[in-house]
Design a protein around this motif. Structure first.
Motif, PDB file in Angstrom:
ATOM      1  N   GLN A   1     -29.479 -19.665  15.725  1.00  0.00           N
ATOM      2  CA  GLN A   1     -29.522 -18.870  16.946  1.00  0.00           C
ATOM      3  C   GLN A   1     -28.254 -19.047  17.776  1.00  0.00           C
ATOM      4  O   GLN A   1     -27.767 -20.158  17.981  1.00  0.00           O
ATOM      5  CB  GLN A   1     -30.744 -19.273  17.784  1.00  0.00           C
ATOM      6  CG  GLN A   1     -30.911 -18.448  19.055  1.00  0.00           C
ATOM      7  CD  GLN A   1     -32.134 -18.875  19.857  1.00  0.00           C
ATOM      8  OE1 GLN A   1     -32.784 -19.861  19.522  1.00  0.00           O
ATOM      9  NE2 GLN A   1     -32.445 -18.134  20.906  1.00  0.00           N
ATOM     10  N   TRP A   2     -27.723 -17.922  18.260  1.00  0.00           N
ATOM     11  CA  TRP A   2     -26.592 -17.940  19.177  1.00  0.00           C
ATOM     12  C   TRP A   2     -27.122 -17.884  20.603  1.00  0.00           C
ATOM     13  O   TRP A   2     -27.960 -17.038  20.922  1.00  0.00           O
ATOM     14  CB  TRP A   2     -25.678 -16.738  18.929  1.00  0.00           C
ATOM     15  CG  TRP A   2     -24.958 -16.757  17.616  1.00  0.00           C
ATOM     16  CD1 TRP A   2     -25.373 -16.195  16.442  1.00  0.00           C
ATOM     17  CD2 TRP A   2     -23.692 -17.362  17.343  1.00  0.00           C
ATOM     18  NE1 TRP A   2     -24.443 -16.408  15.454  1.00  0.00           N
ATOM     19  CE2 TRP A   2     -23.397 -17.117  15.973  1.00  0.00           C
ATOM     20  CE3 TRP A   2     -22.775 -18.075  18.114  1.00  0.00           C
ATOM     21  CZ2 TRP A   2     -22.227 -17.565  15.367  1.00  0.00           C
ATOM     22  CZ3 TRP A   2     -21.603 -18.521  17.511  1.00  0.00           C
ATOM     23  CH2 TRP A   2     -21.338 -18.269  16.157  1.00  0.00           C
ATOM     24  N   VAL A   3     -26.640 -18.779  21.469  1.00  0.00           N
ATOM     25  CA  VAL A   3     -27.080 -18.808  22.861  1.00  0.00           C
ATOM     26  C   VAL A   3     -25.867 -18.644  23.767  1.00  0.00           C
ATOM     27  O   VAL A   3     -24.742 -18.997  23.403  1.00  0.00           O
ATOM     28  CB  VAL A   3     -27.816 -20.126  23.188  1.00  0.00           C
ATOM     29  CG1 VAL A   3     -29.083 -20.249  22.354  1.00  0.00           C
ATOM     30  CG2 VAL A   3     -26.915 -21.331  22.946  1.00  0.00           C
ATOM     31  N   SER A   4     -26.097 -18.113  24.952  1.00  0.00           N
ATOM     32  CA  SER A   4     -25.004 -17.870  25.895  1.00  0.00           C
ATOM     33  C   SER A   4     -24.341 -19.177  26.309  1.00  0.00           C
ATOM     34  O   SER A   4     -24.995 -20.215  26.446  1.00  0.00           O
ATOM     35  CB  SER A   4     -25.533 -17.147  27.134  1.00  0.00           C
ATOM     36  OG  SER A   4     -26.035 -15.874  26.793  1.00  0.00           O
ATOM     37  N   VAL A   5     -23.025 -19.104  26.502  1.00  0.00           N
ATOM     38  CA  VAL A   5     -22.268 -20.270  26.932  1.00  0.00           C
ATOM     39  C   VAL A   5     -21.742 -20.016  28.338  1.00  0.00           C
ATOM     40  O   VAL A   5     -21.483 -18.862  28.719  1.00  0.00           O
ATOM     41  CB  VAL A   5     -21.111 -20.562  25.949  1.00  0.00           C
ATOM     42  CG1 VAL A   5     -20.062 -19.476  26.009  1.00  0.00           C
ATOM     43  CG2 VAL A   5     -20.485 -21.917  26.219  1.00  0.00           C
ATOM     44  N   SER A   6     -21.586 -21.074  29.119  1.00  0.00           N
ATOM     45  CA  SER A   6     -21.149 -20.947  30.509  1.00  0.00           C
ATOM     46  C   SER A   6     -20.020 -21.928  30.799  1.00  0.00           C
ATOM     47  O   SER A   6     -19.883 -22.953  30.118  1.00  0.00           O
ATOM     48  CB  SER A   6     -22.319 -21.232  31.462  1.00  0.00           C
ATOM     49  OG  SER A   6     -23.401 -20.357  31.219  1.00  0.00           O
ATOM     50  N   PRO A   7     -19.196 -21.639  31.808  1.00  0.00           N
ATOM     51  CA  PRO A   7     -18.148 -22.588  32.201  1.00  0.00           C
ATOM     52  C   PRO A   7     -18.755 -23.947  32.526  1.00  0.00           C
ATOM     53  O   PRO A   7     -19.792 -24.037  33.180  1.00  0.00           O
ATOM     54  CB  PRO A   7     -17.534 -21.934  33.443  1.00  0.00           C
ATOM     55  CG  PRO A   7     -17.789 -20.474  33.258  1.00  0.00           C
ATOM     56  CD  PRO A   7     -19.140 -20.393  32.616  1.00  0.00           C
ATOM     57  N   GLY A   8     -18.117 -25.003  32.047  1.00  0.00           N
ATOM     58  CA  GLY A   8     -18.612 -26.349  32.267  1.00  0.00           C
ATOM     59  C   GLY A   8     -19.385 -26.907  31.092  1.00  0.00           C
ATOM     60  O   GLY A   8     -19.609 -28.127  31.019  1.00  0.00           O
ATOM     61  N   ASP A   9     -19.808 -26.033  30.160  1.00  0.00           N
ATOM     62  CA  ASP A   9     -20.538 -26.511  28.985  1.00  0.00           C
ATOM     63  C   ASP A   9     -19.635 -27.383  28.116  1.00  0.00           C
ATOM     64  O   ASP A   9     -18.445 -27.091  27.942  1.00  0.00           O
ATOM     65  CB  ASP A   9     -21.048 -25.336  28.147  1.00  0.00           C
ATOM     66  CG  ASP A   9     -22.225 -24.622  28.793  1.00  0.00           C
ATOM     67  OD1 ASP A   9     -22.703 -25.108  29.837  1.00  0.00           O
ATOM     68  OD2 ASP A   9     -22.652 -23.578  28.260  1.00  0.00           O
ATOM     69  N   LEU A  10     -20.216 -28.446  27.563  1.00  0.00           N
ATOM     70  CA  LEU A  10     -19.503 -29.315  26.633  1.00  0.00           C
ATOM     71  C   LEU A  10     -19.933 -28.974  25.212  1.00  0.00           C
ATOM     72  O   LEU A  10     -21.126 -28.853  24.929  1.00  0.00           O
ATOM     73  CB  LEU A  10     -19.800 -30.784  26.942  1.00  0.00           C
ATOM     74  CG  LEU A  10     -19.334 -31.295  28.310  1.00  0.00           C
ATOM     75  CD1 LEU A  10     -19.740 -32.758  28.495  1.00  0.00           C
ATOM     76  CD2 LEU A  10     -17.828 -31.140  28.462  1.00  0.00           C
ATOM     77  N   LEU A  11     -18.961 -28.823  24.324  1.00  0.00           N
ATOM     78  CA  LEU A  11     -19.238 -28.449  22.941  1.00  0.00           C
ATOM     79  C   LEU A  11     -18.967 -29.616  22.007  1.00  0.00           C
ATOM     80  O   LEU A  11     -18.198 -30.523  22.323  1.00  0.00           O
ATOM     81  CB  LEU A  11     -18.383 -27.243  22.543  1.00  0.00           C
ATOM     82  CG  LEU A  11     -18.515 -26.006  23.437  1.00  0.00           C
ATOM     83  CD1 LEU A  11     -17.624 -24.886  22.910  1.00  0.00           C
ATOM     84  CD2 LEU A  11     -19.963 -25.542  23.527  1.00  0.00           C
ATOM     85  N   LYS A  12     -19.600 -29.566  20.838  1.00  0.00           N
ATOM     86  CA  LYS A  12     -19.445 -30.605  19.832  1.00  0.00           C
ATOM     87  C   LYS A  12     -18.719 -30.040  18.610  1.00  0.00           C
ATOM     88  O   LYS A  12     -18.655 -28.827  18.421  1.00  0.00           O
ATOM     89  CB  LYS A  12     -20.819 -31.150  19.426  1.00  0.00           C
ATOM     90  CG  LYS A  12     -21.572 -31.818  20.564  1.00  0.00           C
ATOM     91  CD  LYS A  12     -22.923 -32.335  20.093  1.00  0.00           C
ATOM     92  CE  LYS A  12     -23.679 -33.017  21.233  1.00  0.00           C
ATOM     93  NZ  LYS A  12     -25.007 -33.523  20.781  1.00  0.00           N
ATOM     94  N   PRO A  13     -18.185 -30.909  17.747  1.00  0.00           N
ATOM     95  CA  PRO A  13     -17.455 -30.442  16.563  1.00  0.00           C
ATOM     96  C   PRO A  13     -18.269 -29.537  15.646  1.00  0.00           C
ATOM     97  O   PRO A  13     -17.706 -28.663  14.987  1.00  0.00           O
ATOM     98  CB  PRO A  13     -17.080 -31.746  15.853  1.00  0.00           C
ATOM     99  CG  PRO A  13     -17.020 -32.758  16.941  1.00  0.00           C
ATOM    100  CD  PRO A  13     -18.104 -32.376  17.904  1.00  0.00           C
ATOM    101  N   ASP A  14     -19.591 -29.728  15.598  1.00  0.00           N
ATOM    102  CA  ASP A  14     -20.422 -28.912  14.718  1.00  0.00           C
ATOM    103  C   ASP A  14     -20.766 -27.551  15.325  1.00  0.00           C
ATOM    104  O   ASP A  14     -21.458 -26.751  14.691  1.00  0.00           O
ATOM    105  CB  ASP A  14     -21.726 -29.644  14.375  1.00  0.00           C
ATOM    106  CG  ASP A  14     -21.489 -30.794  13.411  1.00  0.00           C
ATOM    107  OD1 ASP A  14     -20.517 -30.717  12.640  1.00  0.00           O
ATOM    108  OD2 ASP A  14     -22.268 -31.760  13.435  1.00  0.00           O
ATOM    109  N   ASP A  15     -20.306 -27.281  16.542  1.00  0.00           N
ATOM    110  CA  ASP A  15     -20.616 -26.017  17.206  1.00  0.00           C
ATOM    111  C   ASP A  15     -19.625 -24.925  16.811  1.00  0.00           C
ATOM    112  O   ASP A  15     -18.484 -25.201  16.424  1.00  0.00           O
ATOM    113  CB  ASP A  15     -20.579 -26.186  18.723  1.00  0.00           C
ATOM    114  CG  ASP A  15     -21.676 -27.105  19.235  1.00  0.00           C
ATOM    115  OD1 ASP A  15     -22.643 -27.346  18.481  1.00  0.00           O
ATOM    116  OD2 ASP A  15     -21.563 -27.588  20.378  1.00  0.00           O
TER     117      ASP A  15
END
Length: 249
Positions: free
Chosen positions: A59-73
């Protein structure tokens, strides 16, 4: 004593013709399993529709400023949409519209890592003739770990996904991530054969190999490009680069 030559198993014989024994293949598979990116990746700006897919989730979910991402994302942008991510508080990468970028690709590799992964990609490009008694090499990528295999296999049936991922690959080249850009482009050419007609993207691979001072690999790319349908301008450029590389000592 029976001196008759024992027949080799077909699958192993195919690989040995390329100088790759089963032991070598297994070693390459282990060494190219991928190192985990250890970096802070923060979304700093979003315009329009931008989404993230976490790890093995579909599932793709909306991303927002300030979100932290991981290498598997992975990140995906829609029409007239864009996003900016900041890596380790120092490197900003802008994602254009209609692109997909795997966060694990936002890194550099050593020359040794790149050459090993290129060798494994060449193995995967061999036509699959495996059977019950033959050596079988996975046809999907393990560049970024087993989690990425599922996404690559699923996405290969959707040409639009291939185009979006190639646009994300162009972002890698544009930001100096030459090693992962080369590997991603070659993976996409294998999974989506129609993308091989994108001559400018193939030229990007050859130029990146030159920039990394991998002369032999760059020459091979230009030689293969010379066999494609090129415009007069493209053929002149390819011929010139080959002549320059051949003239280097």
């Amino acid at each position: 004593m029976n001196n008759e030559k024992q027949p080799q198993k077909k699958g192993v014989h195919i690989m040995n013709e390329k100088g790759l024994t089963p032991a070598v293949c297994c070693t390459l598979a282990f060494l190219t399993a991928g190192t985990i990116l250890r970096a802070d990746i923060k979304v700093t700006a979003v315009k329009g529709s931008v989404y993230v897919r976490h790890n093995v989730q579909e599932q793709w979910v909306s991303v927002s400023p300030g979100d932290l991402l991981k290498p598997d994302d992975s990140m995906k942008s829609g029409r007239k949409s864009s996003a900016t991510v900041l890596i380790d508080d120092k490197t900003a990468v802008i994602m254009p519209e209609q692109a997909i970028i795997d966060m694990a690709d936002l890194r550099t590799l050593t020359k040794e890592e790149l050459l090993l992964k290129l060798a494994m990609e060449r193995i995967r490009s061999v036509p699959d003739k495996s059977g019950d008694d033959e050596l079988s090499i996975p046809r999907t990528t393990t560049i970024h770990g087993s989690n990425m295999d599922q996404h690559a296999a699923a996405g290969a049936v959707d040409p639009e996904m291939g185009t979006m991922r190639m646009k994300g690959t162009e972002v890698l080249f544009g930001n100096g991530f030459y090693e992962t850009g080369i590997l991603k482009a070659k993976e996409l050419f294998r999974l989506y054969p129609d993308l091989s007609s994108r001559i400018n993207d193939r030229l990007m691979v050859a130029k990146a190999l030159e920039a990394l001072r991998l002369k032999g690999e760059a020459m091979e790319e230009y030689i293969q490009l010379g066999k494609a349908q090129l415009t007069d301008e493209q053929r002149t450029a390819v011929t010139k680069r080959l002549e320059l590389l051949k003239g280097e000592r």
